[in-house]
Write an enzyme that holds these catalytic residues in place. Structure first.
Site, PDB file in Angstrom:
ATOM      1  CB  ILE A   9      -0.686   0.196   0.996  1.00 29.62           C
ATOM      2  CG1 ILE A   9      -1.774   1.342   1.419  1.00 29.62           C
ATOM      3  CG2 ILE A   9      -0.376   0.070   2.038  1.00 29.62           C
ATOM      4  CD1 ILE A   9      -3.227   1.682   1.767  1.00 29.62           C
ATOM      5  N   GLY A  10       0.464   2.290  -0.843  1.00 28.04           N
ATOM      6  CA  GLY A  10       1.198   3.583  -1.230  1.00 28.04           C
ATOM      7  C   GLY A  10       2.904   3.087  -1.108  1.00 28.04           C
ATOM      8  CB  SER A  11       4.691   0.394  -1.996  1.00 27.87           C
ATOM      9  OG  SER A  11       5.671   0.131  -3.568  1.00 27.87           O
ATOM     10  N   PRO A  12       5.666   4.039  -3.449  1.00 32.47           N
ATOM     11  CG  PRO A  12       6.864   5.932  -2.759  1.00 32.47           C
ATOM     12  CD  PRO A  12       6.649   4.228  -1.871  1.00 32.47           C
ATOM     13  CB  SER A  15       3.520   4.544  -7.199  1.00 27.07           C
ATOM     14  OG  SER A  15       3.000   5.158  -8.492  1.00 27.07           O
TER      15      SER A  15
END
Ligand SMILES: N[C@@H](CCC(=O)N[C@@H](CS)C(=O)NCC(=O)O)C(=O)O
Length: 218
Positions: A9-12, A15
């Protein structure tokens, strides 16, 4: 044909890979596997067998296992869209993209993780010296962008995607990029050139912000 995509989750870096899937039109081939790192799911024997470094993103493409986001994105272009301008075949054009990708990994994103993640995950203070190092790296990027329209030349490449991710998380960590006119111009350009990809990053960025806000309140 399925590409298994292990993401957090939310991992650059996840992305960046997710944007590359979309840029190459591979979305329908991708099977998502959410890895809950707060539950230590990256340390299960199955995950460690696949990726002993226990990181996400990791992909499994028809039995071929790969991690490290930049390696994954380069592989995806070469395997599924050879010749795509996102990762040019011309040796020198490709070398410039590689230089920017390595600059991001080691210097811009590297300094950011040293500043931000060591605070949240290792309890180190948020040091002004860390901000200064990030600002120096932003200055390098601003200088690169004085000479090129996009990060690595006249067109959008993988370098723009990973740098978009990095600049967005740097801003989210309250380090301003407004003082860098070439970065500001380029940032808007990339978002307007590839709005669908920027929207994917916005989704990851929101989760990134929520996640660290949650940690800060603890
Ligand atoms: N350089 C790697 C970084 C991967 C990485 O550190 N991912 C984080 C999530 S953003 C992770 O897997 N953390 C869990 C762990 O290392 O155990 C890449 O670009 O893929």
């Amino acid at each position: 044909m399925t590409i298994d995509f292990y993401h957090m989750i939310g991992s650059p870096p996840c992305s960046f890979v997710e944007m590359t899937f979309a840029a190459l039109g591979l979305e329908s081939k991708v099977k998502h596997h959410f890895v809950d790192f707060l539950a230590n799911e990256q340390f299960t024997p199955e995950y460690l067998k696949m990726n002993p470094q226990h990181t996400a993103p990791t992909i499994v493409d028809d039995g071929f296992i790969l991690w490290e986001s930049r390696a994954i994105c380069k592989y995806l272009v070469d395997k599924y869209s050879k010749g795509n301008a996102l990762y040019p075949v011309d040796v020198q054009a490709r070398a410039v993209v590689d230089q920017r990708l390595d600059f991001d990994l080691d210097t811009l994103y590297g300094r950011f993780t040293e500043y931000y993640f060591t605070h949240f995950f290792e309890g180190k203070p948020l040091e002004e010296s860390g901000v200064k190092k990030i600002q120096e790296a932003l200055g390098f990027l601003d200088t690169f962008l004085a000479n090129t329209k996009y990060a690595a030349g006249s067109g959008l490449t993988l370098a723009d995607l990973t740098l978009l991710v990095t600049v967005s998380v740097i801003e989210a960590a309250n380090v301003s990029v407004k003082e860098y006119p070439n970065i500001v111009r380029w940032y808007d350009l990339v978002k307007s050139t590839a709005p669908k990809l920027a929207a994917i990053n916005d989704k990851y960025l929101k989760d990134f912000i929520d996640f660290f806000d949650g940690l800060a309140k603890k």
